[in-house]
Design an enzyme around this catalytic site. Sequence first.
Site, PDB file in Angstrom:
ATOM      1  NE  ARG A  45       0.195   1.543   3.398  1.00  0.00           N
ATOM      2  CZ  ARG A  45       1.096   2.239   3.707  1.00  0.00           C
ATOM      3  NH1 ARG A  45       2.332   2.081   3.756  1.00  0.00           N
ATOM      4  NH2 ARG A  45       0.786   3.680   3.656  1.00  0.00           N
ATOM      5  N   GLY A  46       0.245   2.290  -0.216  1.00  0.00           N
ATOM      6  CA  GLY A  46       1.042   3.563  -0.324  1.00  0.00           C
ATOM      7  C   GLY A  46       1.149   4.077  -1.896  1.00  0.00           C
ATOM      8  CB  ALA A  47       0.335   6.984  -3.502  1.00  0.00           C
ATOM      9  CG  ASP A 236      -3.032   8.421  -1.360  1.00  0.00           C
ATOM     10  OD1 ASP A 236      -2.912   8.774  -0.272  1.00  0.00           O
ATOM     11  OD2 ASP A 236      -2.668   6.998  -1.683  1.00  0.00           O
ATOM     12  CG  ASN A 246      -2.133  11.834   2.547  1.00  0.00           C
ATOM     13  OD1 ASN A 246      -1.521  10.710   1.940  1.00  0.00           O
ATOM     14  ND2 ASN A 246      -1.832  11.838   3.953  1.00  0.00           N
ATOM     15  CE  LYS A 247      -5.083   5.790   4.201  1.00  0.00           C
ATOM     16  NZ  LYS A 247      -5.881   4.734   3.699  1.00  0.00           N
TER      17      LYS A 247
HETATM   18  O1  MRU Z   1      -4.339   3.321   2.062  1.00  0.00           O
HETATM   19  P1  MRU Z   1      -3.069   3.288   2.116  1.00  0.00           P
HETATM   20  O2  MRU Z   1      -2.151   2.982   3.085  1.00  0.00           O
HETATM   21  O3  MRU Z   1      -2.419   2.950   0.884  1.00  0.00           O
HETATM   22  O4  MRU Z   1      -2.790   5.084   1.975  1.00  0.00           O
HETATM   23  C1  MRU Z   1      -1.558   5.717   2.032  1.00  0.00           C
HETATM   24  C2  MRU Z   1      -1.652   7.022   2.136  1.00  0.00           C
HETATM   25  O5  MRU Z   1      -2.426   7.857   2.280  1.00  0.00           O
HETATM   26  C3  MRU Z   1      -0.040   7.470   2.251  1.00  0.00           C
HETATM   27  O6  MRU Z   1       0.050   8.770   2.986  1.00  0.00           O
HETATM   28  C4  MRU Z   1       0.206   7.853   0.685  1.00  0.00           C
HETATM   29  O7  MRU Z   1      -0.211   7.124  -0.358  1.00  0.00           O
HETATM   30  C5  MRU Z   1       1.645   8.558   0.512  1.00  0.00           C
HETATM   31  S1  MRU Z   1       2.631   7.341   0.431  1.00  0.00           S
HETATM   32  C6  MRU Z   1       4.223   8.169   0.002  1.00  0.00           C
END
Ligand code: MRU
Length: 353
Positions: A45-47, A236, A246-247
């Site tokens: 996970r994470g963009a 994201d 973002n989250k």
């Molecule tokens: O649902 P996730 O864990 O994929 O969400 C991730 C986030 O919101 C991060 O802050 C975002 O992707 C940036 S990662 C460098």
Amino acid sequence: MFKTVEWTKAGVVMIDQRVLPDKEVYRTYKDYKAVAGAIKDMVVRGAPAIGVAAAFGVAIGALKIKTKDAKAFRKELGIISSLLASTRPTAVNLFWGIERMRRVVDSNPGSTVAQLQKLLVDEAILIHQEDIAICRKIGSNGAGLLKDNSTALTHCNAGALATAGYGTALGVIRGAIEAGKKIQVFADETRPFLQGARLTAWELNKDGIDVTLITDNMAGWMMKKGLIHSVVVGADRIAANGDTANKIGTYSVAVLARENNIPFYVAAPLSTIDLKMKHGDLIPIEERASSEVTHIKGKRIAPEGIKVRNPAFDVTPAKFVTAIITEKGVVRAPYLKGLKGLFAAQPSSCSCL
Ligand code: MRU
């Protein structure tokens, strides 16, 4: 040091982020459907990390295509790409990664299937390598924004676990520390998936970076007491006007930061900027399973049958963003002009599927 996602001879290897910090388990995915499942289920996970994983998914899918006919190959690749693109809707890096892979095929019209397969694997590996370099650049570009002997609050996990390595928001913190500054990090636990408690706390601890965990509802009070000097988060998807998805919970943190006169920084690669989205209201927001809210580690914490909402992301209006830190430099308002300018010498940004 752990590897978030990696191309190996055995398949695409990922650290299973669902079981961290209890267990450090690496899983190997041997076909594109399994990679798509890993993205959907948040193994990765994470963009930026899901952008890399999707590119690896396209590559591993391409290798398994049996036909020698280039036209039929392209058609099958389209099916593979569509499945990978259907996994998560908000992070634009997913679509960016898939689109980059498609361009490889489009720009090599005379190639055989075997040649295309090799080119696709090479491109996916390049995307992975570039992401680490980009994060390091984001880190060095943002390092100057954090003061020596200061604290930084971060939300979710925008670290090595959310990228191919080093991180975006945590990359800025790592960059400042590498520049000799003393930075104390506060990590929001980030309900409901607990990326802050489980992942940010784990990776910073592992790196020997001073980190203190707080629950999400503590951030405002900590700010009011003067204990937080800056906020650094990842993204994201960033719209052309600077609105930032973002989250979930990031918006609340941004409003609190403004109320308390604390700078609020967004750190993200250009692959997270979606100039085709004019503003944040257009960004699709993923709604995830209600069990993420009603349960913690498989244990029910809410009454059976309770109504639940679980939007996984929110959008912070650009007016709350002090600056956006990218690998090409730091952009401040007006974002429309600044963000466009970043792409001036670049190939065009993602044309999403
Ligand atoms: O649902 P996730 O864990 O994929 O969400 C991730 C986030 O919101 C991060 O802050 C975002 O992707 C940036 S990662 C460098």
